[in-house]
Design a protein around this motif. Structure first.
Motif, PDB file in Angstrom:
ATOM      1  N   GLY A   1     -40.933 -26.663  16.661  1.00  0.00           N
ATOM      2  CA  GLY A   1     -40.752 -27.786  15.752  1.00  0.00           C
ATOM      3  C   GLY A   1     -39.873 -27.369  14.587  1.00  0.00           C
ATOM      4  O   GLY A   1     -39.779 -26.186  14.254  1.00  0.00           O
ATOM      5  N   GLY A   2     -39.228 -28.328  14.002  1.00  0.00           N
ATOM      6  CA  GLY A   2     -38.364 -27.989  12.878  1.00  0.00           C
ATOM      7  C   GLY A   2     -37.638 -29.185  12.333  1.00  0.00           C
ATOM      8  O   GLY A   2     -37.779 -30.321  12.813  1.00  0.00           O
ATOM      9  N   MET A   3     -36.826 -28.941  11.324  1.00  0.00           N
ATOM     10  CA  MET A   3     -35.984 -29.969  10.708  1.00  0.00           C
ATOM     11  C   MET A   3     -34.641 -29.348  10.381  1.00  0.00           C
ATOM     12  O   MET A   3     -34.520 -28.132  10.164  1.00  0.00           O
ATOM     13  N   GLU A   4     -33.614 -30.191  10.380  1.00  0.00           N
ATOM     14  CA  GLU A   4     -32.269 -29.693  10.114  1.00  0.00           C
ATOM     15  C   GLU A   4     -31.508 -30.697   9.260  1.00  0.00           C
ATOM     16  O   GLU A   4     -31.591 -31.912   9.475  1.00  0.00           O
ATOM     17  N   LEU A   5     -30.770 -30.169   8.303  1.00  0.00           N
ATOM     18  CA  LEU A   5     -29.880 -30.964   7.468  1.00  0.00           C
ATOM     19  C   LEU A   5     -28.477 -30.395   7.608  1.00  0.00           C
ATOM     20  O   LEU A   5     -28.272 -29.192   7.421  1.00  0.00           O
ATOM     21  N   ASN A   6     -27.524 -31.235   7.950  1.00  0.00           N
ATOM     22  CA  ASN A   6     -26.144 -30.757   8.036  1.00  0.00           C
ATOM     23  C   ASN A   6     -25.197 -31.837   7.546  1.00  0.00           C
ATOM     24  O   ASN A   6     -25.519 -33.036   7.572  1.00  0.00           O
ATOM     25  N   SER A   7     -24.075 -31.407   7.099  1.00  0.00           N
ATOM     26  CA  SER A   7     -23.058 -32.341   6.612  1.00  0.00           C
ATOM     27  C   SER A   7     -21.687 -31.777   6.924  1.00  0.00           C
ATOM     28  O   SER A   7     -21.483 -30.556   6.938  1.00  0.00           O
ATOM     29  N   THR A   8     -20.762 -32.680   7.172  1.00  0.00           N
ATOM     30  CA  THR A   8     -19.379 -32.297   7.450  1.00  0.00           C
ATOM     31  C   THR A   8     -18.457 -33.265   6.723  1.00  0.00           C
ATOM     32  O   THR A   8     -18.592 -34.489   6.871  1.00  0.00           O
ATOM     33  N   SER A   9     -17.574 -32.721   5.935  1.00  0.00           N
ATOM     34  CA  SER A   9     -16.595 -33.560   5.232  1.00  0.00           C
ATOM     35  C   SER A   9     -15.194 -33.103   5.610  1.00  0.00           C
ATOM     36  O   SER A   9     -14.903 -31.901   5.655  1.00  0.00           O
ATOM     37  N   ARG A  10     -14.352 -34.065   5.895  1.00  0.00           N
ATOM     38  CA  ARG A  10     -12.962 -33.795   6.252  1.00  0.00           C
ATOM     39  C   ARG A  10     -12.051 -34.533   5.280  1.00  0.00           C
ATOM     40  O   ARG A  10     -12.252 -35.721   5.016  1.00  0.00           O
ATOM     41  N   ASP A  11     -11.047 -33.843   4.795  1.00  0.00           N
ATOM     42  CA  ASP A  11     -10.060 -34.449   3.910  1.00  0.00           C
ATOM     43  C   ASP A  11      -8.677 -34.240   4.497  1.00  0.00           C
ATOM     44  O   ASP A  11      -8.371 -33.164   5.040  1.00  0.00           O
ATOM     45  N   ARG A  12      -7.869 -35.269   4.383  1.00  0.00           N
ATOM     46  CA  ARG A  12      -6.489 -35.184   4.873  1.00  0.00           C
ATOM     47  C   ARG A  12      -5.557 -35.748   3.810  1.00  0.00           C
ATOM     48  O   ARG A  12      -5.745 -36.874   3.341  1.00  0.00           O
ATOM     49  N   ILE A  13      -4.599 -34.947   3.431  1.00  0.00           N
ATOM     50  CA  ILE A  13      -3.595 -35.366   2.446  1.00  0.00           C
ATOM     51  C   ILE A  13      -2.227 -35.255   3.107  1.00  0.00           C
ATOM     52  O   ILE A  13      -1.852 -34.179   3.604  1.00  0.00           O
ATOM     53  N   TRP A  14      -1.518 -36.364   3.120  1.00  0.00           N
ATOM     54  CA  TRP A  14      -0.211 -36.395   3.785  1.00  0.00           C
ATOM     55  C   TRP A  14       0.854 -36.889   2.817  1.00  0.00           C
ATOM     56  O   TRP A  14       0.603 -37.787   1.999  1.00  0.00           O
ATOM     57  N   GLY A  15       2.010 -36.285   2.903  1.00  0.00           N
ATOM     58  CA  GLY A  15       3.115 -36.720   2.062  1.00  0.00           C
ATOM     59  C   GLY A  15       4.437 -36.543   2.780  1.00  0.00           C
ATOM     60  O   GLY A  15       4.637 -35.561   3.513  1.00  0.00           O
ATOM     61  N   ARG A  16       5.338 -37.495   2.564  1.00  0.00           N
ATOM     62  CA  ARG A  16       6.689 -37.406   3.124  1.00  0.00           C
ATOM     63  C   ARG A  16       7.693 -37.562   1.987  1.00  0.00           C
ATOM     64  O   ARG A  16       7.584 -38.478   1.174  1.00  0.00           O
ATOM     65  N   PHE A  17       8.639 -36.664   1.982  1.00  0.00           N
ATOM     66  CA  PHE A  17       9.650 -36.641   0.928  1.00  0.00           C
ATOM     67  C   PHE A  17      11.020 -36.841   1.566  1.00  0.00           C
ATOM     68  O   PHE A  17      11.435 -36.072   2.440  1.00  0.00           O
ATOM     69  N   TRP A  18      11.704 -37.880   1.097  1.00  0.00           N
ATOM     70  CA  TRP A  18      13.018 -38.225   1.627  1.00  0.00           C
ATOM     71  C   TRP A  18      14.107 -37.642   0.732  1.00  0.00           C
ATOM     72  O   TRP A  18      13.939 -37.490  -0.470  1.00  0.00           O
ATOM     73  N   GLY A  19      15.239 -37.353   1.364  1.00  0.00           N
ATOM     74  CA  GLY A  19      16.396 -36.896   0.610  1.00  0.00           C
ATOM     75  C   GLY A  19      16.273 -35.482   0.084  1.00  0.00           C
ATOM     76  O   GLY A  19      16.909 -35.126  -0.912  1.00  0.00           O
ATOM     77  N   VAL A  20      15.458 -34.655   0.726  1.00  0.00           N
ATOM     78  CA  VAL A  20      15.302 -33.271   0.289  1.00  0.00           C
ATOM     79  C   VAL A  20      16.555 -32.482   0.699  1.00  0.00           C
ATOM     80  O   VAL A  20      16.902 -32.414   1.873  1.00  0.00           O
ATOM     81  N   GLN A  21      17.218 -31.901  -0.301  1.00  0.00           N
ATOM     82  CA  GLN A  21      18.445 -31.140  -0.054  1.00  0.00           C
ATOM     83  C   GLN A  21      18.078 -29.658   0.063  1.00  0.00           C
ATOM     84  O   GLN A  21      17.913 -28.952  -0.920  1.00  0.00           O
ATOM     85  N   TYR A  22      17.953 -29.216   1.291  1.00  0.00           N
ATOM     86  CA  TYR A  22      17.503 -27.850   1.553  1.00  0.00           C
ATOM     87  C   TYR A  22      18.508 -26.816   1.060  1.00  0.00           C
ATOM     88  O   TYR A  22      18.120 -25.707   0.673  1.00  0.00           O
TER      89      TYR A  22
END
Length: 654
Positions: A611-632
């Motif tokens: 017998g037992g108990m369990e607590l779990n959590s999972t968090s996911r974060d996603r950060i996206w960005g697009r930059f136009w006209g980047v002069q390499y």
């Protein structure tokens, strides 16, 4: 009447004499408790075809000719015996300590193999490991009945499609659950099993266990039926793969070093049914005769090959001769054109040879383990260095793993574990796959995957020449150098569990785990890449200046819907594009459990409670960005046109 009785007596005596000469002797097989064993296989060693089974009393019979000769006695769960056969011999079989007491590890509990009612298979990692394969998920292929492993990509970090007993789901997610040392290992990104074969850039981090060193694995247990759902819930409906890592063993100290050098050879066109340049030019010549390869039809084509380049050279002014006559890239004469096409006919470019490398992948691992009556330790370091099988691809992965077990007293034991992995990877630039819901067509814009390019590109093309693709100049080698993805993945995990043996057979365990993973995916699309130039092809900013024909058909240009009479314009007049996606995963797990196990009536009855108990959590974060006209070429400075934001808003795109 007396004669008949006498005759019968003679027959009986004669039969008894024959039986005495070729009779059988009896033996009995019992277990270590003295109980007879039913169905034991007894085999004559010199003739394995002679086999008998023990009856309900554990007895068997063999011909007297086998007396004093070797026999082999086998029974499931018992140690095999090889003994000399004697009349009325008594043979005691002992329980096979490894097989019968084999432990089924479900991640939360460990139980005797005989007491586990579900369907499961266990394999030792040393037997399952595939040399030259760094990802342990691929080592399950062909090892376990009912488990199907489909490798959808050879690129490291991509997870294979794994099916346990053909499990499917109407929700499209039929991936098995991975459990490592009792903790569920969450994927960095939530991607369905069907999308694993999409070839999108995000699949490079789709494997939950890509950061685990295969040499650190002790065993792999696969729970294959619905009993796994009683432990892990609905997420286990597609099966559970339980991984147990190595730990130190008491009384021994070992230092191990493993080195693998795996060489991958270039593919060859001999293995594929693909036309060579002569056969392809024969097809092109037939198309030309039918009028399908004329200059007018190729002038506005999005992609051109040998014929398109030929017409481009004919139309390219390069100067004047000494007499003041104009000189073009190719003379518009039948002989000049035939000579140009003849070169293409015999070119037979080997794209596999040019785009692939005969690479040597290195995998080095060193581990140290030791143990005493009070404590045990295990520590390992590994490095996987892959220079890349194709151009513009390579991988470096480093892992660290340590764990220890300490007996604080006869009743208390604590186990701690920590692991870390770092991966740096480069891959050719790729966009997400798109599916036309009306026609069902699957396509990918600006696809430069070396394998698909080698399979689908004409062998008549000159690898040192710039052709047209997506209405812009294109050369595969230039594109691979100017359109690529850099990937970084860091994974940290800490785990500890405390076990208290309250009474004999009764124990309680507290377990805690913390895992943090971060990854960055950078897509570099340089100024002079084909993708960047496609966004200005046909305009005054494009290669070769304005071209009204291409301008009108180029889908990458933008026409302001507020001004229907306006001409198409470029949203990327200068520079390139820079994409960056950051993923973060934070997973915590805390479990309290207690278990009781005892045997009664001299081992005839067993009682197991959990017998037992369990607590779990999972968090996911996603950060996206697009930059136009980047002069390499100008310090990554940005020059963007406001129309790109207007277009994105109107098209509800990114």
């Amino acid at each position: 009447m007396r004669k008949i009785v006498l005759l019968f007596s003679l027959i009986f005596v004669f039969s008894a004499t024959i039986w005495g000469q070729s009779g059988k002797s009896t033996g009995i097989v019992v277990d270590d408790q003295g109980e007879p064993l039913i169905g034991v296989v007894v085999t004559a060693k010199e003739n394995p075809q002679i086999k008998v089974l023990t009856n309900l009393d554990g007895k068997f019979q063999l011909g007297n000719e086998w007396l004093s000769k070797k026999i082999v006695i086998t029974y499931f769960g018992m140690n095999k015996l090889e003994v000399t056969f004697t009349a009325n011999g008594r043979y005691v079989m002992s329980s096979e300590s490894i097989a019968l007491s084999e432990v089924v590890v479900t991640g939360m509990t460990s139980s005797d193999r005989r007491l586990f009612t579900g369907s499961t298979t266990k394999i030792d990692a040393s037997k399952a490991k595939l040399d030259g394969v760094a990802d342990i998920s691929r080592s399950l292929e062909g090892r376990i009945a009912g488990v199907s492993v489909q490798n959808v990509s050879g690129t490291f970090g991509t997870a294979p499609k794994i099916r346990v007993r053909g499990a499917t789901s109407i929700y499209g997610n039929s991936k098995p659950l991975w459990v490592v040392d009792g903790i569920v290992v969450e994927d960095a990104i939530d991607i369905s099993s069907d999308d694993l074969s999409s070839g999108n850039a995000e699949t490079l981090i789709s494997s939950a266990i890509a950061g685990i060193n295969a040499d650190d694995i002790e065993s792999i247990q696969v729970l294959k039926d619905g009993s796994a759902t009683s432990i892990y819930g609905a997420r286990a409906m597609s099966g559970v793969i339980v991984v147990t890592t190595k730990r130190g063993k008491k009384g021994t100290s070992t230092l191990n070093y493993t080195s693998e050098l795996t060489m991958r050879l270039k593919p060859s066109y001999r293995d594929f049914n693909i036309s060579n340049s002569q056969e392809q030019m024969g097809i092109y010549k037939e198309l030309e005769q039918k009028g399908w390869l004329e200059f007018a039809s190729l002038a506005s084509s999005s992609s051109t090959g040998v014929y398109g380049k030929m017409y481009e050279l004919i139309d390219t002014y390069v100067g004047q001769d000494s007499n003041g006559n104009p000189i073009y890239g190719l003379a518009n004469t039948t002989k000049a054109k035939n000579d140009y096409l003849r070169l293409a006919e015999f070119r037979n470019t080997d794209w596999f040879d040019l785009l692939f490398n005969n690479s040597v992948m290195q995998n080095h691992s060193v581990s140290f383990s030791s143990g005493t009556e009070k404590s045990s330790h295990y520590m390992s370091l590994s490095a996987m260095l892959d220079p890349g099988w194709t151009k513009s691809s390579n991988v470096q992965r480093y892992t660290f793993n340590t764990n220890g077990s300490y007996k604080l007293s006869d009743a208390l034991e604590i186990k701690v574990q920590g692991s870390a992995s770092h991966r740096g990877q480069k891959a050719p630039g790729t966009l997400n796959r798109e599916t036309d819901v009306v026609s069902g067509e699957v396509k990918r814009g600006f696809d430069i995957n070396p394998y698909s390019f080698a399979m689908n590109t004409s062998r008549t093309l000159d690898p040192n020449t710039v052709y047209r693709r997506n209405y812009a100049p294109f050369n595969i080698f230039h594109e691979l150098d100017h359109n690529y993805i850099d990937l970084l993945v860091d994974d940290l995990k800490f785990q500890a569990d405390l076990t208290w043996r309250i009474l004999s057979g009764w124990s309680a365990t507290a377990l805690g785990s913390l895992r943090y993973q971060t990854s960055s995916q950078e897509h570099f699309i340089h100024d002079r890449s084909n993708m960047a130039m496609a966004y200005r092809a046909g305009t005054q900013y494009g290669e070769g200046g304005e071209n009204e024909t291409i301008r009108e058909v180029n889908p990458y240009l933008y026409r302001d819907p507020d001004n229907p009479q306006a001409t198409k314009e470029s949203v990327l007049p200068k520079g390139g594009i820079y994409d960056r996606t950051n993923y973060e995963l934070m997973s915590t797990d805390f479990r309290l459990s207690t278990s009781y196990s005892n045997e009664f009536d001299e081992g005839k009855h067993t009682l197991n409670l959990y017998g037992g108990m369990e607590l779990n959590s999972t968090s996911r974060d996603r950060i996206w960005g697009r930059f136009w006209g980047v002069q390499y070429d100008n310090g990554m400075s940005s020059f963007f046109d406001l129309s790109v934001f207007k277009q994105s808003k109107e098209e509800n795109s990114t």
